[in-house]
Design a protein around this motif. Structure first.
Motif, PDB file in Angstrom:
ATOM      1  N   VAL A 116       4.540  -2.887  -0.096  1.00 40.78           N
ATOM      2  CA  VAL A 116       3.655  -2.172   0.831  1.00 40.78           C
ATOM      3  C   VAL A 116       3.627  -0.808   0.205  1.00 40.78           C
ATOM      4  N   ALA A 117       2.452  -0.573   0.775  1.00 41.64           N
ATOM      5  CA  ALA A 117       1.518   0.528  -0.394  1.00 41.64           C
ATOM      6  C   ALA A 117       2.452   2.240   0.418  1.00 41.64           C
ATOM      7  N   ALA A 118       1.945   2.925  -0.210  1.00 42.97           N
ATOM      8  CA  ALA A 118       2.933   4.328   0.599  1.00 42.97           C
ATOM      9  C   ALA A 118       1.117   4.209   1.497  1.00 42.97           C
ATOM     10  N   SER A 119       0.329   4.071   1.452  1.00 46.92           N
ATOM     11  CA  SER A 119      -0.617   4.117   2.569  1.00 46.92           C
ATOM     12  C   SER A 119      -0.110   3.576   4.076  1.00 46.92           C
ATOM     13  N   GLY A 120       0.845   2.513   3.473  1.00 50.98           N
ATOM     14  CA  GLY A 120       1.171   1.552   4.740  1.00 50.98           C
ATOM     15  C   GLY A 120       0.492   0.558   4.943  1.00 50.98           C
ATOM     16  N   TYR A 121       0.110   0.076   3.899  1.00 46.44           N
ATOM     17  CA  TYR A 121      -0.972  -1.229   3.623  1.00 46.44           C
ATOM     18  C   TYR A 121      -0.260  -2.385   2.932  1.00 46.44           C
ATOM     19  N   MET A 122      -0.132  -3.272   3.901  1.00 42.87           N
ATOM     20  CA  MET A 122       0.605  -4.427   3.522  1.00 42.87           C
ATOM     21  C   MET A 122       0.560  -5.739   3.498  1.00 42.87           C
ATOM     22  N   VAL A 123       1.262  -6.547   2.284  1.00 43.48           N
ATOM     23  CA  VAL A 123       0.592  -7.477   2.209  1.00 43.48           C
ATOM     24  C   VAL A 123       2.460  -8.532   1.801  1.00 43.48           C
ATOM     25  N   LEU A 124       1.945  -9.630   2.475  1.00 48.65           N
ATOM     26  CA  LEU A 124       2.853 -10.541   2.504  1.00 48.65           C
ATOM     27  C   LEU A 124       2.421 -12.345   1.258  1.00 48.65           C
ATOM     28  N   TRP A 125       3.206 -12.596   0.689  1.00 47.28           N
ATOM     29  CA  TRP A 125       3.458 -13.509   0.408  1.00 47.28           C
ATOM     30  C   TRP A 125       4.992 -14.080   0.765  1.00 47.28           C
ATOM     31  N   ASP A 126       3.883 -15.223   1.680  1.00 49.80           N
ATOM     32  CA  ASP A 126       4.854 -16.448   2.213  1.00 49.80           C
ATOM     33  C   ASP A 126       5.384 -17.261   1.341  1.00 49.80           C
ATOM     34  N   PHE A 127       5.793 -18.963   1.301  1.00 49.12           N
ATOM     35  CA  PHE A 127       6.674 -19.786   1.263  1.00 49.12           C
ATOM     36  C   PHE A 127       5.270 -20.533   1.608  1.00 49.12           C
ATOM     37  N   HIS A 128       4.959 -21.628   0.189  1.00 40.77           N
ATOM     38  CA  HIS A 128       3.407 -22.722   0.872  1.00 40.77           C
ATOM     39  C   HIS A 128       3.369 -23.169   1.630  1.00 40.77           C
ATOM     40  N   GLY A 129       2.089 -22.590   2.062  1.00 39.27           N
ATOM     41  CA  GLY A 129       2.164 -24.248   3.794  1.00 39.27           C
ATOM     42  C   GLY A 129       2.723 -22.943   5.369  1.00 39.27           C
ATOM     43  N   CYS A 130       3.040 -21.805   4.819  1.00 42.45           N
ATOM     44  CA  CYS A 130       3.505 -20.910   5.903  1.00 42.45           C
ATOM     45  C   CYS A 130       3.107 -19.935   6.776  1.00 42.45           C
ATOM     46  N   GLU A 131       1.833 -19.870   6.616  1.00 44.19           N
ATOM     47  CA  GLU A 131       0.924 -18.870   7.097  1.00 44.19           C
ATOM     48  C   GLU A 131       0.885 -18.504   8.771  1.00 44.19           C
ATOM     49  N   HIS A 132       1.159 -19.732   9.429  1.00 37.10           N
ATOM     50  CA  HIS A 132       1.487 -19.126  10.291  1.00 37.10           C
ATOM     51  C   HIS A 132       2.691 -18.430  11.359  1.00 37.10           C
ATOM     52  N   LEU A 133       3.517 -18.326  10.372  1.00 39.52           N
ATOM     53  CA  LEU A 133       4.525 -17.922  10.538  1.00 39.52           C
ATOM     54  C   LEU A 133       4.470 -16.469  11.173  1.00 39.52           C
ATOM     55  N   THR A 134       3.984 -15.693  10.385  1.00 42.19           N
ATOM     56  CA  THR A 134       3.628 -14.188  10.073  1.00 42.19           C
ATOM     57  C   THR A 134       2.453 -14.148  10.791  1.00 42.19           C
ATOM     58  N   ALA A 135       1.732 -15.601  12.136  1.00 44.74           N
ATOM     59  CA  ALA A 135       0.060 -14.481  12.366  1.00 44.74           C
ATOM     60  C   ALA A 135       0.514 -13.799  13.594  1.00 44.74           C
ATOM     61  N   HIS A 136       1.199 -13.420  14.411  1.00 42.29           N
ATOM     62  CA  HIS A 136       1.684 -12.161  14.911  1.00 42.29           C
ATOM     63  C   HIS A 136       1.873 -11.144  14.980  1.00 42.29           C
ATOM     64  N   LEU A 137       1.624 -10.604  13.734  1.00 38.23           N
ATOM     65  CA  LEU A 137       2.576  -9.862  13.019  1.00 38.23           C
ATOM     66  C   LEU A 137       1.054  -9.138  12.437  1.00 38.23           C
ATOM     67  N   PRO A 138       0.419  -7.895  13.438  1.00 42.14           N
ATOM     68  CA  PRO A 138      -1.092  -7.266  12.882  1.00 42.14           C
ATOM     69  C   PRO A 138      -0.695  -6.279  11.755  1.00 42.14           C
ATOM     70  N   LEU A 139       0.468  -5.777  11.582  1.00 43.09           N
ATOM     71  CA  LEU A 139       0.937  -5.183  10.347  1.00 43.09           C
ATOM     72  C   LEU A 139       0.377  -5.463   9.243  1.00 43.09           C
ATOM     73  N   ILE A 140       1.495  -6.642   9.155  1.00 40.82           N
ATOM     74  CA  ILE A 140       0.815  -7.315   7.555  1.00 40.82           C
ATOM     75  C   ILE A 140      -1.167  -7.382   7.686  1.00 40.82           C
ATOM     76  N   LYS A 141      -1.684  -6.927   6.950  1.00 37.41           N
ATOM     77  CA  LYS A 141      -2.537  -7.141   6.711  1.00 37.41           C
ATOM     78  C   LYS A 141      -3.417  -7.969   5.446  1.00 37.41           C
ATOM     79  N   GLU A 142      -2.736  -8.742   4.360  1.00 37.90           N
ATOM     80  CA  GLU A 142      -3.056 -10.285   3.907  1.00 37.90           C
ATOM     81  C   GLU A 142      -2.105 -10.432   4.315  1.00 37.90           C
ATOM     82  N   LEU A 143      -2.020 -12.396   3.905  1.00 40.45           N
ATOM     83  CA  LEU A 143      -0.903 -12.954   3.699  1.00 40.45           C
ATOM     84  C   LEU A 143      -1.730 -14.316   2.523  1.00 40.45           C
TER      85      LEU A 143
END
Length: 446
Positions: A116-143
């Motif tokens: 999480v950057a101080a500006s609010g830009y957020m990147v999540l590294w998830d377990f492989h093959g799990c990108e679908h688990l956070t598709a409903h969360l727009p605050l996460i800018k990159e998966l």
């Protein structure tokens, strides 16, 4: 390979169950989540919503709660002159993103990370093959994926994977923080720490950032806690029904687990329930002991309930329609200490002015008088007078803090011990009691 997505993931075509040519009509639940029986995200069940409606409880609005939490993190980062924060603790990732993925497993297998950057830009590294688990969360800018560099996963290639990951983090820090090379980190494998420092990143304490961000609860977090408490107390009622002569401690504890899961709760951090002579000394976890009429049964929920909110309360019961013995009579310990709670009170004031345990019970005192509660036991930890010099620290109560006040009362060498604990909210003028499950009536009579 890193997957970089600038918008929420789309569901693969083979997973679609709705005609893609039709524009979907989205219906929302009272908490703002999609009313989709096949949704990916976890959450409360119809039983929980029905019980809350009966009690007149308003669920949180999850999009608002998520935005509040992100702002709390960013405010802490900016106030401390930090360019960003790197999170590995699953509960800190939950706070920042409101995403879950194998929470207990990733506690000891750090396969997920969040920047999480101080500006609010957020990147999540998830377990492989799990990108679908956070598709409903727009605050996460990159998966992305590829945050695993612990021995079980990477063995003698750990340094290689750590370096690859940290290069990504460094690029994000440069892009979103400019010349600010100060990065808070809550916890990290040794190889990752060395890799960040080798890149010239100044690694700072991330736990200070997250604990102080999490200490003040917003309106929707408080609603979530009230709902979690209500569901936990319903499960405690089912526990009470399961407690009978001939049942084992595990039988009783299983009712709490089942009730929590049935309502959409998540897990329980400990299994501290004991009966009869096993209630003294404390911290004995439940086992196969058969409960008898007249036995004392004491427990601490330590429960992670709906919305990931911790409900931390303790009760002691007598099995059967019997009166407690004289040594089982509880002291007015936690009720006296609760009355001290109001904004502006210093932590050391609570320690010095609190109710004192009987001298015979002090050697087996509980670890704390008060502690914060949110997604788990959180800052602050307020000690007994005997522990102030060694472990105490200063601070003051603020509106929006949620605390548990607790005590264990058991004499050294005694036959039993009583555990009591309530959860409360610090308000603008005092406190609001959040837990309402009654104490054993016979304990309250002189």
């Amino acid at each position: 390979m890193i997957e970089k997505l600038n918008s929420p993931c789309s569901i693969p075509p083979h997973s679609r169950r709705i005609d893609p040519t039709r524009a979907p009509t989205i219906i929302f639940k009272p908490d703002g989540s999609a009313n989709d029986n096949d949704r990916v995200e976890i959450g409360p069940t119809p039983l929980a919503f029905a019980e809350w409606q009966h009690l007149g409880l308003q669920p949180p609005h999850l999009p608002t709660m998520r935005a509040f939490r992100l702002k709390r993190i960013c405010d802490q980062l900016n106030d401390r002159g930090l360019g960003g924060i790197l999170l590995f603790d699953p509960l800190n990732i939950r706070y920042a993103t409101d995403s879950t993925n194998m929470q207990v497993w990733t506690t000891h297998n750090p396969a997920r990370a969040c920047f999480v950057a101080a500006s609010g830009y957020m990147v999540l590294w998830d377990f492989h093959g799990c990108e679908h688990l956070t598709a409903h969360l727009p605050l996460i800018k990159e998966l992305r994926s590829g945050a695993s560099f612990f021995y079980f996963e990477t063995a003698d290639r750990t340094s290689e994977h750590a370096t690859r990951f940290c290069l990504q983090v460094d690029k994000l820090l440069q892009k979103h923080a400019g010349n600010n090379r100060r990065l808070a980190v809550d916890r990290i494998e040794v190889a990752g720490l060395r890799a960040l420092e080798a890149l010239g990143v100044e690694v700072c304490d991330g736990q200070t950032v997250t604990e102080h961000a999490r200490k003040i609860k917003g309106p929707d977090e408080i609603r979530a806690i009230r709902c979690a408490v209500a569901s936990c107390e319903a499960a405690i009622g089912e526990m009470r029904q399961a407690m009978r002569a001939g049942a084992t401690e595990n039988d009783v504890w299983a009712a709490l687990h089942a009730g929590n899961i049935r309502r959409g709760g998540e897990w329980i951090e400990t299994r501290i329930l004991s009966s009869g002579p096993r209630t003294n000394p404390w911290y004995q976890e439940c086992g196969p002991r058969v409960i008898h009429d007249g036995d004392l049964v004491s427990f601490d929920t330590d429960l992670i309930g709906v919305y990931g909110m911790c409900v931390d309360m303790s009760r002691s019961w007598i099995c059967g329609d019997l009166e407690p013995t004289a040594e089982q009579k509880p002291h007015e310990h936690i009720t006296t200490n609760i009355e001290m709670v109001k904004p502006g009170v210093r932590f050391t004031e609570l320690t010095r002015n609190g109710h004192r345990l009987p001298e015979s019970c002090r050697p087996q005192r509980y670890a704390v008088m008060f502690h914060g509660v949110g997604l788990c036991d959180e800052y602050p930890s307020i000690r007994y007078p005997e522990d102030l010099e060694s472990f105490g620290y200063e601070g003051e109560l603020q509106p929006g803090m949620v605390l548990s006040v607790e005590a264990y009362v058991g004499e050294v060498g005694g036959k039993c011990g009583i555990k009591l604990e309530n959860q409360l909210l610090v308000t603008g003028t005092g406190y609001e009691l959040l837990t309402h499950y009654p104490f054993e009536a016979s304990f309250l009579r002189d």
